[in-house]
Design an enzyme around this catalytic site. Structure first.
Site, PDB file in Angstrom:
ATOM      1  N   ARG A   1      41.378  31.371  32.806  1.00  0.00           N
ATOM      2  CA  ARG A   1      40.445  31.579  31.689  1.00  0.00           C
ATOM      3  C   ARG A   1      40.617  30.527  30.588  1.00  0.00           C
ATOM      4  O   ARG A   1      39.695  30.223  29.844  1.00  0.00           O
ATOM      5  CB  ARG A   1      40.651  32.964  31.066  1.00  0.00           C
ATOM      6  CG  ARG A   1      40.349  34.134  31.985  1.00  0.00           C
ATOM      7  CD  ARG A   1      40.280  35.417  31.180  1.00  0.00           C
ATOM      8  NE  ARG A   1      40.375  36.619  31.990  1.00  0.00           N
ATOM      9  CZ  ARG A   1      39.364  37.194  32.650  1.00  0.00           C
ATOM     10  NH1 ARG A   1      38.172  36.638  32.598  1.00  0.00           N
ATOM     11  NH2 ARG A   1      39.544  38.287  33.338  1.00  0.00           N
TER      12      ARG A   1
ATOM     13  N   LYS B   1      24.112  32.739  40.100  1.00  0.00           N
ATOM     14  CA  LYS B   1      24.121  32.366  41.518  1.00  0.00           C
ATOM     15  C   LYS B   1      22.836  32.930  42.135  1.00  0.00           C
ATOM     16  O   LYS B   1      22.808  34.070  42.594  1.00  0.00           O
ATOM     17  CB  LYS B   1      25.354  32.957  42.208  1.00  0.00           C
ATOM     18  CG  LYS B   1      26.682  32.363  41.730  1.00  0.00           C
ATOM     19  CD  LYS B   1      27.857  33.023  42.449  1.00  0.00           C
ATOM     20  CE  LYS B   1      29.185  32.425  41.998  1.00  0.00           C
ATOM     21  NZ  LYS B   1      30.333  33.194  42.491  1.00  0.00           N
TER      22      LYS B   1
ATOM     23  N   GLY C   1      35.383  37.709  30.760  1.00  0.00           N
ATOM     24  CA  GLY C   1      35.010  36.344  31.111  1.00  0.00           C
ATOM     25  C   GLY C   1      34.156  35.618  30.088  1.00  0.00           C
ATOM     26  O   GLY C   1      34.113  34.393  30.045  1.00  0.00           O
TER      27      GLY C   1
ATOM     28  N   ILE D   1      33.942  30.086  41.173  1.00  0.00           N
ATOM     29  CA  ILE D   1      34.368  29.138  40.149  1.00  0.00           C
ATOM     30  C   ILE D   1      35.357  29.798  39.179  1.00  0.00           C
ATOM     31  O   ILE D   1      35.373  31.021  39.023  1.00  0.00           O
ATOM     32  CB  ILE D   1      33.171  28.539  39.362  1.00  0.00           C
ATOM     33  CG1 ILE D   1      32.327  29.652  38.713  1.00  0.00           C
ATOM     34  CG2 ILE D   1      32.312  27.654  40.239  1.00  0.00           C
ATOM     35  CD1 ILE D   1      31.265  29.131  37.740  1.00  0.00           C
TER      36      ILE D   1
ATOM     37  N   ASP E   1      26.269  37.285  39.413  1.00  0.00           N
ATOM     38  CA  ASP E   1      26.494  37.047  40.836  1.00  0.00           C
ATOM     39  C   ASP E   1      25.562  38.006  41.599  1.00  0.00           C
ATOM     40  O   ASP E   1      24.380  37.721  41.756  1.00  0.00           O
ATOM     41  CB  ASP E   1      27.993  37.314  41.076  1.00  0.00           C
ATOM     42  CG  ASP E   1      28.466  36.960  42.479  1.00  0.00           C
ATOM     43  OD1 ASP E   1      27.643  36.916  43.393  1.00  0.00           O
ATOM     44  OD2 ASP E   1      29.672  36.745  42.657  1.00  0.00           O
TER      45      ASP E   1
ATOM     46  N   ASP F   1      37.943  33.818  35.602  1.00  0.00           N
ATOM     47  CA  ASP F   1      39.296  33.894  36.163  1.00  0.00           C
ATOM     48  C   ASP F   1      39.310  34.059  37.673  1.00  0.00           C
ATOM     49  O   ASP F   1      38.341  34.524  38.269  1.00  0.00           O
ATOM     50  CB  ASP F   1      40.022  35.105  35.575  1.00  0.00           C
ATOM     51  CG  ASP F   1      39.443  36.414  36.104  1.00  0.00           C
ATOM     52  OD1 ASP F   1      38.235  36.632  35.929  1.00  0.00           O
ATOM     53  OD2 ASP F   1      40.191  37.191  36.716  1.00  0.00           O
TER      54      ASP F   1
ATOM     55  N   GLU G   1      26.298  37.128  29.246  1.00  0.00           N
ATOM     56  CA  GLU G   1      27.134  37.204  30.447  1.00  0.00           C
ATOM     57  C   GLU G   1      27.683  35.821  30.769  1.00  0.00           C
ATOM     58  O   GLU G   1      26.985  34.817  30.605  1.00  0.00           O
ATOM     59  CB  GLU G   1      26.287  37.679  31.640  1.00  0.00           C
ATOM     60  CG  GLU G   1      26.390  39.160  31.925  1.00  0.00           C
ATOM     61  CD  GLU G   1      27.651  39.527  32.717  1.00  0.00           C
ATOM     62  OE1 GLU G   1      28.664  38.811  32.636  1.00  0.00           O
ATOM     63  OE2 GLU G   1      27.594  40.545  33.419  1.00  0.00           O
ATOM     64  N   ASP G   2      28.917  35.781  31.241  1.00  0.00           N
ATOM     65  CA  ASP G   2      29.462  34.504  31.692  1.00  0.00           C
ATOM     66  C   ASP G   2      28.788  34.059  32.990  1.00  0.00           C
ATOM     67  O   ASP G   2      28.389  32.923  33.144  1.00  0.00           O
ATOM     68  CB  ASP G   2      30.988  34.575  31.866  1.00  0.00           C
ATOM     69  CG  ASP G   2      31.427  35.811  32.636  1.00  0.00           C
ATOM     70  OD1 ASP G   2      30.578  36.655  32.978  1.00  0.00           O
ATOM     71  OD2 ASP G   2      32.638  35.938  32.893  1.00  0.00           O
TER      72      ASP G   2
HETATM   73  P1  IMP Z   1      28.230  40.805  39.677  1.00  0.00           P
HETATM   74  O1  IMP Z   1      28.325  42.235  39.244  1.00  0.00           O
HETATM   75  O2  IMP Z   1      28.424  40.632  41.150  1.00  0.00           O
HETATM   76  O3  IMP Z   1      26.987  40.093  39.172  1.00  0.00           O
HETATM   77  O4  IMP Z   1      29.484  40.060  39.087  1.00  0.00           O
HETATM   78  C1  IMP Z   1      29.547  39.778  37.785  1.00  0.00           C
HETATM   79  C2  IMP Z   1      30.954  39.541  37.294  1.00  0.00           C
HETATM   80  O5  IMP Z   1      31.841  39.121  38.337  1.00  0.00           O
HETATM   81  C3  IMP Z   1      30.917  38.415  36.303  1.00  0.00           C
HETATM   82  O6  IMP Z   1      30.679  38.897  35.014  1.00  0.00           O
HETATM   83  C4  IMP Z   1      32.289  37.787  36.479  1.00  0.00           C
HETATM   84  O7  IMP Z   1      33.229  38.440  35.658  1.00  0.00           O
HETATM   85  C5  IMP Z   1      32.629  38.034  37.935  1.00  0.00           C
HETATM   86  N1  IMP Z   1      32.304  36.838  38.757  1.00  0.00           N
HETATM   87  C6  IMP Z   1      31.208  36.634  39.521  1.00  0.00           C
HETATM   88  N2  IMP Z   1      31.242  35.432  40.127  1.00  0.00           N
HETATM   89  C7  IMP Z   1      32.385  34.846  39.725  1.00  0.00           C
HETATM   90  C8  IMP Z   1      32.979  33.540  40.003  1.00  0.00           C
HETATM   91  O8  IMP Z   1      32.474  32.677  40.738  1.00  0.00           O
HETATM   92  N3  IMP Z   1      34.172  33.310  39.378  1.00  0.00           N
HETATM   93  C9  IMP Z   1      34.783  34.220  38.556  1.00  0.00           C
HETATM   94  N4  IMP Z   1      34.257  35.415  38.273  1.00  0.00           N
HETATM   95  C10 IMP Z   1      33.067  35.736  38.851  1.00  0.00           C
HETATM   96 MG    MG Z   2      32.105  38.991  33.528  1.00  0.00          MG
END
Ligand code: IMP
Ligand code: MG
Length: 176
Positions: A166, A132, A46, A154, A104, A160, A100-101
């Site tokens: 993407r 977030k 991402g 998003i 979450d 994606d 990081e993109d």
């Molecule tokens: P986490 O481990 O829950 O913090 O998720 C992180 C990864 O999930 C990010 O690096 C993204 O690749 C993906 N991700 C989290 N939220 C979104 C979103 O709203 N849209 C698309 N990808 C997301």
């Molecule tokens: Mg990611």
């Protein structure tokens, strides 16, 4: 409005707004590291668009590398973060900034920080394009945040929905 697979998304951020965020982030990081040569490590897939545009605005010396971990299937996060690609550069005694993109739950970030700390970097910070805050529940400080966004899915600009979206130059939000 756009459709990817079975879902509809509406415009959320323009390319110009994203570029302004990148410019702000690059300036913030440069202010701290201008006398050093940090290694930026992007978390694939991402992050590709973000890394490219962040670097366009970064004025100092730096190195760039990537790592791949993934925790997402569809629009739901999973707790099982798999290390899909290992770290290919030597970060021992180096200033490392994880790019990081989006952060979450932070599950991915926890894994990355754990892995990187095993290699004893001189310093370790995190920069994310999107955060977030309503979902993030980890203790790891995020030094640089491009934009705090609500807990809505998003896509676009590298992000994606099941691998689609993407290539979009803008960011779109899931329409409910
Ligand atoms: P986490 O481990 O829950 O913090 O998720 C992180 C990864 O999930 C990010 O690096 C993204 O690749 C993906 N991700 C989290 N939220 C979104 C979103 O709203 N849209 C698309 N990808 C997301
Ligand atoms: Mg990611």
């Amino acid at each position: 409005m756009i459709t990817l697979h079975d879902k509809t998304f509406e415009p959320y951020l323009s390319a110009a707004e994203i570029d302004a965020i990148n410019q702000k982030l690059a300036a913030q990081v440069y202010k701290k590291y201008k006398n050093e040569t940090p290694i930026f490590i992007g978390v694939l897939n991402g992050v590709v668009r973000f890394v490219s545009d962040f670097l366009k605005h970064y004025e100092g010396n730096c190195e760039v590398s990537f790592i791949k971990l993934s925790s997402y299937q569809g629009t739901e996060t999973t707790h099982d973060v798999k290390r899909q690609v290992d770290l290919y550069c030597d970060i021992t005694d180096r200033h490392v900034i994880v790019l990081e993109d989006i952060v979450d739950t932070g599950n991915t970030l926890v894994e990355i920080i754990k892995l990187f700390n095993e290699h004893n970097p001189k310093s370790l910070e995190v920069a994310t394009l999107f955060l977030k805050p309503d979902v993030y529940n980890k203790d790891i400080p995020i030094a640089y945040v491009g934009l705090e966004i609500p807990n809505k899915f998003i896509v676009g600009y590298g992000l994606d929905y099941d691998e689609l979206g993407r290539n979009l130059n803008e960011v779109y939000q899931l329409k409910v």
